[in-house]
Design a protein around this motif. Structure first.
Motif, mmCIF file in Angstrom:
data_model
loop_
_atom_site.group_PDB
_atom_site.id
_atom_site.type_symbol
_atom_site.label_atom_id
_atom_site.label_comp_id
_atom_site.label_asym_id
_atom_site.label_seq_id
_atom_site.Cartn_x
_atom_site.Cartn_y
_atom_site.Cartn_z
ATOM 1 N N ARG A 43 20.462 9.155 -14.042
ATOM 2 C CA ARG A 43 20.919 9.540 -12.702
ATOM 3 C C ARG A 43 21.861 8.524 -12.083
ATOM 4 N NH1 ARG A 43 15.084 10.280 -10.053
ATOM 5 N NH2 ARG A 43 14.997 8.192 -10.994
ATOM 6 N N ASP A 44 21.610 7.239 -12.340
ATOM 7 C CA ASP A 44 22.421 6.208 -11.684
ATOM 8 C C ASP A 44 22.741 5.023 -12.594
ATOM 9 O OD1 ASP A 44 19.973 4.977 -11.891
ATOM 10 O OD2 ASP A 44 19.552 4.987 -9.738
ATOM 11 N N ASN A 46 20.859 2.830 -13.846
ATOM 12 C CA ASN A 46 19.988 1.662 -13.719
ATOM 13 C C ASN A 46 19.144 1.509 -14.980
ATOM 14 O OD1 ASN A 46 20.041 0.029 -11.271
ATOM 15 N ND2 ASN A 46 19.622 1.936 -10.167
ATOM 16 N N TYR A 65 16.001 3.597 -7.622
ATOM 17 C CA TYR A 65 16.681 4.873 -7.423
ATOM 18 C C TYR A 65 16.682 5.237 -5.940
ATOM 19 C CZ TYR A 65 17.706 9.854 -7.523
ATOM 20 O OH TYR A 65 18.273 11.084 -7.300
#
Length: 227
Positions: A43-44, A46, A65
């Motif tokens: 999603r990001d 990370n 998140y």
């Protein structure tokens, strides 16, 4: 008479001394040889590290998140810098401590394949680290040294990120205890508006178990079943 009083006082103090001693004679478990790995959140982007303990993979980083709503907090007032608009402060604190989440946010923020640990997941971890089942089932401060393993670099590396008190009536900042106490959600809610959590502090080897209001904002560690 004096001897009788003296022996009586010793008898009364012995249980108290034993209780204090439980936190001074820690049972330490070295997790340095346990299976380890890393995971990247699609999603990001990370990246999180994890260690396997008691049949579960536990992230060794606090979740970072951003849910994009009021269920996530990133402003740590105690870290404000002169002339900073918040961007630098947030980047520094989030990179180290992750975000703080409400209970609702904590339930939804886990990456695919991971979950917010239940109260039973935490007990499974604590007993794997040497806590007795009776201690694990108890309330408030429990165990003897498990928090030292949870906070050590060879263990889970739980951080003292503090918490955001959404119920404070103070007009001052609502962030408390960063650098001194770590608060972590469980997924277990025994009553509406309440959920169980864990707490560790810098000067104790014990682990705290109790409920807090679900609108307070705590740190999150995610787990999954070990392969």
């Amino acid at each position: 008479m004096k001897k009788t009083v003296f022996y009586l006082m010793i008898g009364l103090l012995t249980p108290l001394l034993a209780a204090c001693g439980s936190d001074e004679a820690p049972v330490l478990v070295d997790l340095s040889a346990n299976k380890r790995g890393s995971f990247t959140d699609a999603r990001d982007a990370n990246t999180y590290h994890y260690v396997s303990v008691g049949g579960l993979d536990w992230m060794t980083d606090n979740l970072r998140y951003d849910t994009g709503d009021d269920n996530t907090r990133s402003i740590y007032a105690t870290q404000e810098l002169p002339g900073d608009n918040g961007t630098t402060t947030n980047a520094r604190t989030v990179a180290r401590y992750g975000y703080l989440y409400s209970y609702e946010g904590a339930l939804t923020a886990a990456p695919a394949g991971w979950r917010l640990p239940t109260d039973e997941d935490w007990k499974r971890l604590e007993t794997a680290l040497g806590m007795t089942r009776k201690q694990a089932d108890g309330d408030l401060w429990r165990g003897n040294g498990q928090a030292e393993v949870l906070n050590s670099a060879t263990g889970l590396n739980l951080l003292y990120a503090g918490f955001h008190d959404k119920n404070s009536t103070s007009f001052a900042q609502h962030f408390f205890f960063m650098g001194a106490v770590g608060y972590y959600w469980t997924a277990t809610s025994p009553a509406e508006g309440l959920a169980l959590f864990r707490k560790i502090r810098y000067n104790s080897g014990q682990v705290y178990r109790h409920t807090t209001k679900t609108n307070n904002m705590l740190s999150v560690r995610c787990v999954r079943d070990a392969n």
